[in-house]
Scaffold this motif. Structure first.
Motif, PDB file in Angstrom:
ATOM      1  N   GLY A 209      -3.138   7.099   5.236  1.00 52.27           N
ATOM      2  CA  GLY A 209      -2.701   7.525   6.558  1.00 52.27           C
ATOM      3  C   GLY A 209      -3.878   7.768   7.485  1.00 52.27           C
ATOM      4  O   GLY A 209      -3.799   7.539   8.692  1.00 52.27           O
ATOM      5  N   ILE A 210      -4.980   8.240   6.905  1.00 50.24           N
ATOM      6  CA  ILE A 210      -6.166   8.579   7.693  1.00 50.24           C
ATOM      7  C   ILE A 210      -7.377   7.772   7.253  1.00 50.24           C
ATOM      8  O   ILE A 210      -8.120   7.254   8.074  1.00 50.24           O
ATOM      9  CB  ILE A 210      -6.462  10.092   7.591  1.00 50.24           C
ATOM     10  CG1 ILE A 210      -5.313  10.895   8.227  1.00 50.24           C
ATOM     11  CG2 ILE A 210      -7.793  10.439   8.253  1.00 50.24           C
ATOM     12  CD1 ILE A 210      -5.447  12.389   8.099  1.00 50.24           C
TER      13      ILE A 210
ATOM     14  N   GLY B 260      -4.274 -12.857  -3.643  1.00 52.07           N
ATOM     15  CA  GLY B 260      -2.998 -12.934  -2.953  1.00 52.07           C
ATOM     16  C   GLY B 260      -2.952 -12.019  -1.743  1.00 52.07           C
ATOM     17  O   GLY B 260      -3.996 -11.617  -1.229  1.00 52.07           O
ATOM     18  N   PRO B 261      -1.755 -11.674  -1.257  1.00 51.33           N
ATOM     19  CA  PRO B 261      -1.637 -10.812  -0.079  1.00 51.33           C
ATOM     20  C   PRO B 261      -2.482  -9.549  -0.233  1.00 51.33           C
ATOM     21  O   PRO B 261      -2.433  -8.889  -1.267  1.00 51.33           O
ATOM     22  CB  PRO B 261      -0.141 -10.472  -0.051  1.00 51.33           C
ATOM     23  CG  PRO B 261       0.514 -11.608  -0.764  1.00 51.33           C
ATOM     24  CD  PRO B 261      -0.449 -12.025  -1.829  1.00 51.33           C
ATOM     25  N   ASN B 262      -3.242  -9.229   0.812  1.00 57.27           N
ATOM     26  CA  ASN B 262      -4.170  -8.105   0.703  1.00 57.27           C
ATOM     27  C   ASN B 262      -4.315  -7.420   2.045  1.00 57.27           C
ATOM     28  O   ASN B 262      -4.851  -7.988   2.988  1.00 57.27           O
ATOM     29  CB  ASN B 262      -5.537  -8.593   0.204  1.00 57.27           C
ATOM     30  CG  ASN B 262      -6.526  -7.447   0.065  1.00 57.27           C
ATOM     31  OD1 ASN B 262      -7.403  -7.275   0.897  1.00 57.27           O
ATOM     32  ND2 ASN B 262      -6.367  -6.664  -0.973  1.00 57.27           N
ATOM     33  N   PHE B 263      -3.817  -6.183   2.132  1.00 60.25           N
ATOM     34  CA  PHE B 263      -3.953  -5.426   3.371  1.00 60.25           C
ATOM     35  C   PHE B 263      -3.546  -3.973   3.131  1.00 60.25           C
ATOM     36  O   PHE B 263      -3.032  -3.616   2.069  1.00 60.25           O
ATOM     37  CB  PHE B 263      -3.112  -6.031   4.506  1.00 60.25           C
ATOM     38  CG  PHE B 263      -1.648  -6.221   4.207  1.00 60.25           C
ATOM     39  CD1 PHE B 263      -0.721  -5.240   4.531  1.00 60.25           C
ATOM     40  CD2 PHE B 263      -1.189  -7.394   3.627  1.00 60.25           C
ATOM     41  CE1 PHE B 263       0.630  -5.410   4.276  1.00 60.25           C
ATOM     42  CE2 PHE B 263       0.154  -7.580   3.359  1.00 60.25           C
ATOM     43  CZ  PHE B 263       1.074  -6.581   3.682  1.00 60.25           C
ATOM     44  N   GLY B 264      -3.792  -3.156   4.149  1.00 54.46           N
ATOM     45  CA  GLY B 264      -3.352  -1.774   4.133  1.00 54.46           C
ATOM     46  C   GLY B 264      -2.444  -1.524   5.313  1.00 54.46           C
ATOM     47  O   GLY B 264      -2.557  -2.166   6.361  1.00 54.46           O
ATOM     48  N   ILE B 265      -1.528  -0.606   5.147  1.00 49.22           N
ATOM     49  CA  ILE B 265      -0.600  -0.233   6.212  1.00 49.22           C
ATOM     50  C   ILE B 265      -0.890   1.207   6.615  1.00 49.22           C
ATOM     51  O   ILE B 265      -1.080   2.057   5.753  1.00 49.22           O
ATOM     52  CB  ILE B 265       0.857  -0.353   5.731  1.00 49.22           C
ATOM     53  CG1 ILE B 265       1.201  -1.819   5.459  1.00 49.22           C
ATOM     54  CG2 ILE B 265       1.834   0.253   6.730  1.00 49.22           C
ATOM     55  CD1 ILE B 265       2.546  -2.012   4.816  1.00 49.22           C
ATOM     56  N   VAL B 266      -0.908   1.483   7.910  1.00 49.88           N
ATOM     57  CA  VAL B 266      -1.109   2.852   8.383  1.00 49.88           C
ATOM     58  C   VAL B 266       0.119   3.281   9.173  1.00 49.88           C
ATOM     59  O   VAL B 266       0.380   2.771  10.260  1.00 49.88           O
ATOM     60  CB  VAL B 266      -2.370   2.966   9.256  1.00 49.88           C
ATOM     61  CG1 VAL B 266      -2.504   4.380   9.794  1.00 49.88           C
ATOM     62  CG2 VAL B 266      -3.610   2.596   8.453  1.00 49.88           C
ATOM     63  N   SER B 267       0.892   4.167   8.595  1.00 48.64           N
ATOM     64  CA  SER B 267       2.056   4.739   9.281  1.00 48.64           C
ATOM     65  C   SER B 267       2.162   6.211   8.913  1.00 48.64           C
ATOM     66  O   SER B 267       3.210   6.703   8.509  1.00 48.64           O
ATOM     67  CB  SER B 267       3.334   3.984   8.916  1.00 48.64           C
ATOM     68  OG  SER B 267       3.483   3.851   7.513  1.00 48.64           O
ATOM     69  N   ALA B 268       0.999   6.895   9.021  1.00 45.61           N
ATOM     70  CA  ALA B 268       0.911   8.328   8.715  1.00 45.61           C
ATOM     71  C   ALA B 268       1.431   8.582   7.306  1.00 45.61           C
ATOM     72  O   ALA B 268       1.058   7.885   6.370  1.00 45.61           O
ATOM     73  CB  ALA B 268       1.643   9.139   9.776  1.00 45.61           C
TER      74      ALA B 268
ATOM     75  N   ALA C 146      -0.800   9.042   0.873  1.00 46.82           N
ATOM     76  CA  ALA C 146      -0.582   8.739  -0.547  1.00 46.82           C
ATOM     77  C   ALA C 146       0.723   9.314  -1.082  1.00 46.82           C
ATOM     78  O   ALA C 146       1.118   9.022  -2.200  1.00 46.82           O
ATOM     79  CB  ALA C 146      -1.749   9.270  -1.382  1.00 46.82           C
ATOM     80  N   THR C 147       1.379  10.118  -0.269  1.00 44.12           N
ATOM     81  CA  THR C 147       2.518  10.878  -0.800  1.00 44.12           C
ATOM     82  C   THR C 147       3.681   9.994  -1.202  1.00 44.12           C
ATOM     83  O   THR C 147       4.364  10.247  -2.203  1.00 44.12           O
ATOM     84  CB  THR C 147       2.950  11.957   0.222  1.00 44.12           C
ATOM     85  OG1 THR C 147       3.607  13.007  -0.462  1.00 44.12           O
ATOM     86  CG2 THR C 147       3.832  11.401   1.327  1.00 44.12           C
ATOM     87  N   GLY C 148       3.953   8.932  -0.450  1.00 48.71           N
ATOM     88  CA  GLY C 148       5.080   8.063  -0.775  1.00 48.71           C
ATOM     89  C   GLY C 148       4.925   7.379  -2.112  1.00 48.71           C
ATOM     90  O   GLY C 148       5.884   7.275  -2.894  1.00 48.71           O
ATOM     91  N   ALA C 149       3.711   6.905  -2.400  1.00 44.02           N
ATOM     92  CA  ALA C 149       3.474   6.243  -3.682  1.00 44.02           C
ATOM     93  C   ALA C 149       3.612   7.226  -4.831  1.00 44.02           C
ATOM     94  O   ALA C 149       4.205   6.904  -5.869  1.00 44.02           O
ATOM     95  CB  ALA C 149       2.087   5.604  -3.695  1.00 44.02           C
ATOM     96  N   LEU C 150       3.067   8.433  -4.668  1.00 52.39           N
ATOM     97  CA  LEU C 150       3.179   9.422  -5.734  1.00 52.39           C
ATOM     98  C   LEU C 150       4.641   9.779  -5.984  1.00 52.39           C
ATOM     99  O   LEU C 150       5.084   9.873  -7.134  1.00 52.39           O
ATOM    100  CB  LEU C 150       2.385  10.677  -5.378  1.00 52.39           C
ATOM    101  CG  LEU C 150       2.493  11.834  -6.382  1.00 52.39           C
ATOM    102  CD1 LEU C 150       2.048  11.403  -7.777  1.00 52.39           C
ATOM    103  CD2 LEU C 150       1.686  13.034  -5.908  1.00 52.39           C
ATOM    104  N   GLU C 151       5.403   9.947  -4.931  1.00 52.45           N
ATOM    105  CA  GLU C 151       6.788  10.363  -5.106  1.00 52.45           C
ATOM    106  C   GLU C 151       7.671   9.227  -5.602  1.00 52.45           C
ATOM    107  O   GLU C 151       8.646   9.454  -6.326  1.00 52.45           O
ATOM    108  CB  GLU C 151       7.282  11.013  -3.817  1.00 52.45           C
ATOM    109  CG  GLU C 151       6.592  12.369  -3.625  1.00 52.45           C
ATOM    110  CD  GLU C 151       6.588  12.903  -2.211  1.00 52.45           C
ATOM    111  OE1 GLU C 151       7.321  12.355  -1.354  1.00 52.45           O
ATOM    112  OE2 GLU C 151       5.854  13.887  -1.954  1.00 52.45           O
TER     113      GLU C 151
END
Length: 420
Positions: free
Chosen positions: A108-109, A157-165, A347-352
């Motif tokens: 997110g940051i 293959g597909p490689n990127f990061g998403i930023v949506s807080a 990171a919270t979404g992945a952990l949950e």
């Protein structure tokens, strides 16, 4: 076009409760709080002086001293969690088609501590001119964890990061799921990482009045859905899931934890930081996830809620659950594991999501801790089962995870027990 099925075949985590999945899961079931006084910097002058820090993390266990200097703390967490998930998956890299293996990993940051350090160095001695490390930008940017992971494993293959807080890593998982089910990749390493317990991270959230200020009792500060909640507790760490096309996983005899069956996205379109008070975006995102999974509300057994322990957010999410699930809402187990891990932001979404996978695999739901008798919020239906204070055993065939981010970004993902 027939869509591919997508399964989870590897798990990894670095959290305030443990530096692997097993210790994190054990602490969650025991209702352990990861909160304590901040040690990463002197927080004595801050309104909030505690957080859920990752403890006893030694980067030299994972990287050489030279590599450590090139990696922000958040990227170190990402690579460490990925290392565990890759080992857990049993993937033989010699047999993987690396052109069809990708990495979608979010923050997110991103590297906020690197930013502070570099700008701080200049501020201390501006007369020396703008002297910055050549690693400043590639250490700081929020996509670099994805890039670093791809380079370690050679995945092209597909490689990127998403930023949506705070919705970032759920969006990453949904994108990974979609790329695989559309046949664009055989497997994707996906998750999120964050390390924002810094001067500007804590100071900025304090300025917004977003954090709990219960400095006298950090361990009980995060109390989702309780009347006395006063803000979230910041956490840090990383979680990683290996998502794999079903036939690819079966062909190599992989252990399959669960199947990803749906993802939903929506926007509140309401406020910079607050959720919609009627939970409109939360309602829409859960319904979108159910529709994508072709599931009825009655098929969900457990929801790992966003549940950050903020006054407005918890109330609106509970209201949205009642609207989407109707009478079945009272049959659900609901828990906010942020009461123990703190809020890991990007990171919270992945952990949950990982926690949802574990509930399916282990047939037990972790609790929402820190709820005291008589601390019910009169504006939240007390008949909902928030799994207060103690883990509950139950068979979980399908679980949904909610994440909502500043900017009104909402994402929900559904995992279910795998059957052929």
């Amino acid at each position: 076009m027939e869509l591919k099925r997508v399964v989870v075949t590897g798990l990894g985590a670095i959290t305030p409760l443990g530096n692997d999945v097993a210790s994190t899961w054990d602490a969650l079931l025991k209702g352990v709080s990861g909160a304590g006084p901040i040690t990463l910097f002197d927080a004595s002058e801050f309104k909030t002086q505690f957080a859920c820090e990752v403890k006893n993390f030694d980067p030299l266990k994972y990287f050489s001293a030279k590599e450590v200097r090139k990696l922000d703390r958040y990227t170190q967490f990402a690579l460490a969690a990925t290392q565990e998930s890759m080992a857990d998956s049993g993937l033989d890299l010699e047999k993987v088609n690396k052109d069809r293996a990708g990495v979608i990993f979010s923050a997110g940051i991103g590297g906020i501590s690197t930013f502070e350090q570099e700008v701080g160095n200049y501020a201390v001695a501006p007369e020396k001119g703008p002297r910055f490390s050549p690693f400043f930008i590639p250490k700081m940017i929020a996509d670099i964890a994805a890039g670093q992971i791809s380079m370690v494993y050679g995945f092209r293959g597909p490689n990127f990061g998403i930023v949506s807080a705070c919705a970032s890593s759920t969006h990453a998982l949904i994108d990974a799921y979609n790329y695989i089910r559309l046949g664009k990749a055989d497997l994707i390493v996906s998750g999120g990482a964050e390390a924002a317990i810094t001067v500007s991270g804590v100071g900025g959230f304090n300025a917004m009045h977003a954090l709990s200020t219960r400095n006298d009792s950090p361990e009980t500060a995060s109390r989702p859905f309780s009347a006395s909640r006063d803000g979230f507790v910041m956490g840090e760490g990383s979680a990683c899931l290996i998502l794999e096309e079903l036939e690819h996983a079966l062909a190599r005899g992989a252990k399959i934890y669960a199947e990803v069956v749906g993802g939903g996205m929506s926007a509140d379109a309401y406020h910079l930081t607050a959720t919609h008070p009627e939970g409109l975006g939360a309602k829409l995102v859960m319904q979108n996830a159910l529709d994508d999974a072709h599931m009825a509300p009655e098929e969900i057994d457990y929801i790992n809620v966003h549940g950050t322990s903020t006054p407005v957010g918890d109330k609106s999410e509970a209201k949205a659950i009642l609207e989407v699930f109707g009478d079945h809402a009272y049959n659900l187990n609901i828990s906010s594991t942020k009461s123990m891990t703190g809020h890991l932001l990007g990171a919270t979404g992945a952990l949950e999501a990982l926690i949802c996978v574990k509930t399916i695999d282990e047939s037990i739901v972790p609790p929402t801790i820190n709820h005291a008798e008589g601390d019910d919020d009169p504006e939240i239906d007390s008949k909902l089962n928030f799994t207060f204070n103690h883990a509950q055993k139950r068979e979980v065939n399908a679980a949904l995870s909610n994440t909502f981010g500043f900017g009104g970004h909402n994402a929900s993902i559904i995992v279910k027990k795998f059957t052929k």
